[in-house]
Design an enzyme around this catalytic site. Structure first.
Site, PDB file in Angstrom:
ATOM      1  N   LYS A 181      21.251  28.227  -7.292  1.00 49.35           N
ATOM      2  CA  LYS A 181      22.483  27.630  -7.097  1.00 49.35           C
ATOM      3  C   LYS A 181      22.448  26.890  -8.752  1.00 49.35           C
ATOM      4  O   LYS A 181      21.502  26.114  -9.368  1.00 49.35           O
ATOM      5  CB  LYS A 181      22.200  26.294  -6.365  1.00 49.35           C
ATOM      6  CG  LYS A 181      23.757  25.764  -6.098  1.00 49.35           C
ATOM      7  CD  LYS A 181      23.683  24.266  -5.769  1.00 49.35           C
ATOM      8  CE  LYS A 181      23.250  23.032  -6.571  1.00 49.35           C
ATOM      9  NZ  LYS A 181      24.609  23.037  -7.467  1.00 49.35           N
ATOM     10  N   GLU A 255      10.765  20.925 -13.188  1.00 46.00           N
ATOM     11  CA  GLU A 255      10.774  20.405 -14.663  1.00 46.00           C
ATOM     12  C   GLU A 255      11.995  19.446 -14.997  1.00 46.00           C
ATOM     13  O   GLU A 255      13.095  19.783 -14.677  1.00 46.00           O
ATOM     14  CB  GLU A 255      11.117  22.024 -15.346  1.00 46.00           C
ATOM     15  CG  GLU A 255      10.937  21.797 -16.780  1.00 46.00           C
ATOM     16  CD  GLU A 255      12.043  21.412 -17.515  1.00 46.00           C
ATOM     17  OE1 GLU A 255      12.090  20.106 -17.842  1.00 46.00           O
ATOM     18  OE2 GLU A 255      12.879  22.089 -18.121  1.00 46.00           O
ATOM     19  N   CYS A 289      16.340  18.160 -21.980  1.00 44.58           N
ATOM     20  CA  CYS A 289      15.270  17.473 -21.435  1.00 44.58           C
ATOM     21  C   CYS A 289      13.993  17.055 -22.559  1.00 44.58           C
ATOM     22  O   CYS A 289      13.484  15.889 -22.233  1.00 44.58           O
ATOM     23  CB  CYS A 289      14.578  18.165 -20.127  1.00 44.58           C
ATOM     24  SG  CYS A 289      14.000  19.672 -20.528  1.00 44.58           S
ATOM     25  N   GLU A 386      15.935   7.733 -19.750  1.00 45.03           N
ATOM     26  CA  GLU A 386      16.504   9.232 -20.386  1.00 45.03           C
ATOM     27  C   GLU A 386      17.951   8.962 -20.442  1.00 45.03           C
ATOM     28  O   GLU A 386      18.630   8.763 -19.316  1.00 45.03           O
ATOM     29  CB  GLU A 386      16.303  10.565 -19.603  1.00 45.03           C
ATOM     30  CG  GLU A 386      16.665  11.666 -19.890  1.00 45.03           C
ATOM     31  CD  GLU A 386      16.241  12.971 -19.340  1.00 45.03           C
ATOM     32  OE1 GLU A 386      16.249  12.895 -17.993  1.00 45.03           O
ATOM     33  OE2 GLU A 386      15.836  13.742 -19.790  1.00 45.03           O
TER      34      GLU A 386
HETATM   35  P1  NDP Z   1      20.790  16.517 -10.933  1.00 45.83           P
HETATM   36  O1  NDP Z   1      19.240  16.550 -11.158  1.00 45.83           O
HETATM   37  O2  NDP Z   1      21.218  16.051  -9.971  1.00 45.83           O
HETATM   38  O3  NDP Z   1      21.174  17.958 -11.164  1.00 45.83           O
HETATM   39  C1  NDP Z   1      20.330  19.335 -11.300  1.00 45.83           C
HETATM   40  C2  NDP Z   1      20.642  20.364 -10.351  1.00 45.83           C
HETATM   41  O4  NDP Z   1      20.302  19.942  -8.883  1.00 45.83           O
HETATM   42  C3  NDP Z   1      22.136  20.368 -10.096  1.00 45.83           C
HETATM   43  O5  NDP Z   1      22.389  21.949  -9.776  1.00 45.83           O
HETATM   44  C4  NDP Z   1      22.236  19.742  -8.898  1.00 45.83           C
HETATM   45  O6  NDP Z   1      23.822  19.862  -8.324  1.00 45.83           O
HETATM   46  C5  NDP Z   1      21.157  19.993  -7.908  1.00 45.83           C
HETATM   47  N1  NDP Z   1      21.165  18.737  -7.028  1.00 45.83           N
HETATM   48  C6  NDP Z   1      21.607  17.656  -6.968  1.00 45.83           C
HETATM   49  N2  NDP Z   1      21.118  17.043  -5.896  1.00 45.83           N
HETATM   50  C7  NDP Z   1      20.370  17.676  -5.420  1.00 45.83           C
HETATM   51  C8  NDP Z   1      19.488  17.546  -4.066  1.00 45.83           C
HETATM   52  N3  NDP Z   1      19.478  16.444  -3.298  1.00 45.83           N
HETATM   53  N4  NDP Z   1      18.538  18.923  -3.689  1.00 45.83           N
HETATM   54  C9  NDP Z   1      18.650  19.822  -4.461  1.00 45.83           C
HETATM   55  N5  NDP Z   1      19.382  20.110  -5.578  1.00 45.83           N
HETATM   56  C10 NDP Z   1      20.298  19.063  -6.230  1.00 45.83           C
HETATM   57  O7  NDP Z   1      21.064  15.981 -12.555  1.00 45.83           O
HETATM   58  P2  NDP Z   1      22.552  15.462 -12.795  1.00 45.83           P
HETATM   59  O8  NDP Z   1      23.490  16.425 -13.113  1.00 45.83           O
HETATM   60  O9  NDP Z   1      23.069  14.407 -11.762  1.00 45.83           O
HETATM   61  O10 NDP Z   1      22.293  14.427 -14.012  1.00 45.83           O
HETATM   62  C11 NDP Z   1      21.658  13.077 -13.998  1.00 45.83           C
HETATM   63  C12 NDP Z   1      20.810  12.833 -14.734  1.00 45.83           C
HETATM   64  O11 NDP Z   1      19.665  13.648 -14.963  1.00 45.83           O
HETATM   65  C13 NDP Z   1      21.128  13.078 -16.288  1.00 45.83           C
HETATM   66  O12 NDP Z   1      22.031  12.045 -16.898  1.00 45.83           O
HETATM   67  C14 NDP Z   1      19.691  13.342 -17.028  1.00 45.83           C
HETATM   68  O13 NDP Z   1      19.340  12.070 -17.412  1.00 45.83           O
HETATM   69  C15 NDP Z   1      19.138  13.941 -16.090  1.00 45.83           C
HETATM   70  N6  NDP Z   1      19.105  15.290 -16.198  1.00 45.83           N
HETATM   71  C16 NDP Z   1      17.840  16.056 -16.703  1.00 45.83           C
HETATM   72  C17 NDP Z   1      17.796  17.411 -16.765  1.00 45.83           C
HETATM   73  C18 NDP Z   1      16.773  18.006 -17.208  1.00 45.83           C
HETATM   74  O14 NDP Z   1      16.644  19.267 -17.697  1.00 45.83           O
HETATM   75  N7  NDP Z   1      15.676  17.205 -17.547  1.00 45.83           N
HETATM   76  C19 NDP Z   1      18.954  18.336 -16.531  1.00 45.83           C
HETATM   77  C20 NDP Z   1      19.937  17.476 -15.938  1.00 45.83           C
HETATM   78  C21 NDP Z   1      19.969  16.191 -15.907  1.00 45.83           C
HETATM   79  P3  NDP Z   1      25.092  19.462  -8.843  1.00 45.83           P
HETATM   80  O15 NDP Z   1      25.050  19.477 -10.236  1.00 45.83           O
HETATM   81  O16 NDP Z   1      26.161  20.298  -8.452  1.00 45.83           O
HETATM   82  O17 NDP Z   1      25.157  18.090  -8.404  1.00 45.83           O
END
Ligand code: NDP
Length: 474
Positions: A181, A255, A289, A386
């Site tokens: 996904k 991760e 990240c 972050e």
């Molecule tokens: P999320 O952790 O919500 O998103 C990452 C992925 O997980 C997306 O595909 C998301 O779907 C999906 N997801 C969301 N909720 C669930 C769940 N309960 N179970 C399974 N999968 C889920 O990150 P955000 O996009 O909300 O970003 C928020 C913050 O997270 C950022 O500001 C940043 O600080 C951090 N972040 C860190 C990352 C990293 O690589 N370390 C990457 C992205 C974000 P969908 O996007 O469709 O909601």
């Protein structure tokens, strides 16, 4: 600074359909509920396409397709699986211009990054793991390593195609099948990848791509018939996933976030270090990240580093992601922009000093100027949380011990950088820094042969290299 004429990459190299279905069992199909959502170009807010939203029934169908495909795929000789992966890698190279433009349109990252960093790495990860497919018994995980089964993979929006490659390439090489996904705001490159799987004649069901929001991700990772969950994203969602997977027997790799220290000693080549600082935090708008979001400068070099850094920041070109001169593109979404703004406000209200170079931001779309905060202390939220945007917190230190103490004083442990001309100091620092990756006199360098992953709240498990295979083998 002299002005560059615009040098836009052509949009016509990519053909985006008005709508996309879910890629299940080798074919695109509508969501059972008929639900859909729109994906926009964050640089213009223009709608790029409408994408199906997978519900419970769709997740069931995708997992069932992956389960059916698992037997024949895992029984193929490794050399045969490798042929498919090599084919996919070559098609990615052939279509790299189209994919780079697509990634910049859907994500907002500058074309020079998607073209010169993301796409070459995506192909390299597929080539690398293709090479492992017939050598698994030499990988160090026993004489007869077996695949786990169906892998549920959930990826974020910051490197959509690269995170897909990190997840899918090792899973397939090891003989697993996958349901992936992509993030809600960046689904398009994964859907184009689905088309590449068809072009490569990958057997149906080996790769399934389901689009949707967080709820779709939750349904997928909680599905009882998946054997392995691989997640990249926020620590908060990672925690929820760890709780839901606990006790199910599913294997899990996470991760998560980071708050990396980029440590500059006074003896470092300052111009080179400043390039590394800029690359560490402004690459990909800081949506990284492992971004070097905390700059630790040795006190005696502070004035020189800061004035060089400000001078360099004033040359960064913020704007149209498709312009080949652009250094900093658009923030990926309105939600992320408001998160960056909120935390930056907190930085100012807690007493840190905020600075950005003069910089005209486009009226339409989501934008944030490259920003640094000085006078930051360990207690400030901008030094601990972050921000995931182009915002750097600057702290100082006097001795190596103090640098180590400050660098390690974080709940995260994903990456760190050290800048000095003394090799012995690099080794001593690397030994004491609690971070999965430590870069020396460079930053944000990735290679498929090198494992990547974190300590503490940055998650567990490794992706990349021989280590990355372990997550997909029993
Ligand atoms: P999320 O952790 O919500 O998103 C990452 C992925 O997980 C997306 O595909 C998301 O779907 C999906 N997801 C969301 N909720 C669930 C769940 N309960 N179970 C399974 N999968 C889920 O990150 P955000 O996009 O909300 O970003 C928020 C913050 O997270 C950022 O500001 C940043 O600080 C951090 N972040 C860190 C990352 C990293 O690589 N370390 C990457 C992205 C974000 P969908 O996007 O469709 O909601």
């Amino acid at each position: 600074m002299f002005e560059y004429a615009p040098a836009p990459e052509s949009r016509s190299v990519v053909d985006i359909a008005a709508s996309y279905g879910l890629f299940i069992n080798g074919a695109f199909e509508a969501a059972a509920s008929g639900g859909a959502f729109k994906t926009v170009n964050p640089a213009s807010e223009e709608v790029l396409a409408e994408v199906a939203e997978a519900g419970t029934e769709d997740v069931d169908r995708a997992v069932a397709a992956a389960r059916r495909a698992f037997g024949p795929w895992s029984e193929l000789p490794g050399a045969e699986r490798a042929k498919y992966l090599f084919r996919i890698a070559r098609i990615i190279q052939e279509r790299s211009r189209e994919l780079a433009v697509l990634e910049s349109l859907d994500n907002g990252k500058p074309i020079k990054e998607s073209r010169d960093v993301d796409l070459p790495l995506v192909a390299a990860y597929f080539f690398y793991y293709a090479g492992w497919a017939d050598k698994l018994k030499y990988a160090g995980f026993g004489p007869e390593p077996r695949p786990l089964g169906v892998a549920a993979q959930v990826i974020p929006w910051n490197f959509p195609l690269l995170m897909l490659a990190w997840k899918i390439a090792p899973a397939l090489a090891a003989g697993n099948t996958v349901v992936l996904k992509p993030a809600e705001t960046t689904p398009l490159s994964a859907l184009f990848f689905a088309d590449i799987c068809r072009q490569a004649e990958l057997p149906p069901g080996v790769v399934n791509i389901i689009t949707g929001a967080g709820e779709t991700g939750r349904t997928l990772v909680e599905h009882p018939d998946v054997n392995k969950v691989a997640f990249t994203g926020s620590t908060e969602v990672g925690r929820q996933i760890a709780r839901s997977v606990a006790g199910t027997g599913k294997r899990l790799t996470l991760e998560l976030g980071g708050k990396a220290a980029n440590i500059v000693f006074a003896d470092a080549p300052i111009d080179q270090a400043v390039e590394g600082i800029v690359n560490g935090i402004f690459f990909n708008q800081g949506h990284v990240c492992c971004a070097g979001s905390r700059l630790l400068v040795q006190e005696s070099a502070y004035d020189e580093v800061l004035s060089s850094l400000k001078r360099r920041m004033a040359t960064l070109r913020v704007g149209d992601p498709l312009d080949k001169n652009t250094d900093v593109g658009a923030i990926n979404s309105a939600a992320q922009l408001s998160r960056i703004r909120d935390l930056s406000e907190v930085g100012s209200s807690e007493g840190a000093e905020r600075w950005s170079p003069p910089c005209e931001l486009p009226a339409q779309g989501f934008w944030f100027a490259p920003t640094i905060f000085t006078g930051v202390t360990q207690a400030h939220r901008i030094a601990r949380e972050e921000i995931f945007g182009p915002v750097l917190s600057v702290l100082t230190f006097r001795t190596p011990d103090e640098a180590i103490e400050k660098a390690n004083n974080t709940p995260y442990g994903l990456s760190a950088g050290v800048w000095t001309e003394k090799g012995s100091l690099i080794l001593a620092m690397a030994d004491k820094l609690r971070a999965g990756v430590v870069w020396a006199n460079t930053f944000n360098k990735f290679d498929p042969t090198s494992p990547f992953g974190g300590y503490k709240e940055s998650g567990y498990g490794r992706e990349g290299g021989r280590h990355g295979l372990e997550a997909y083998l029993a």
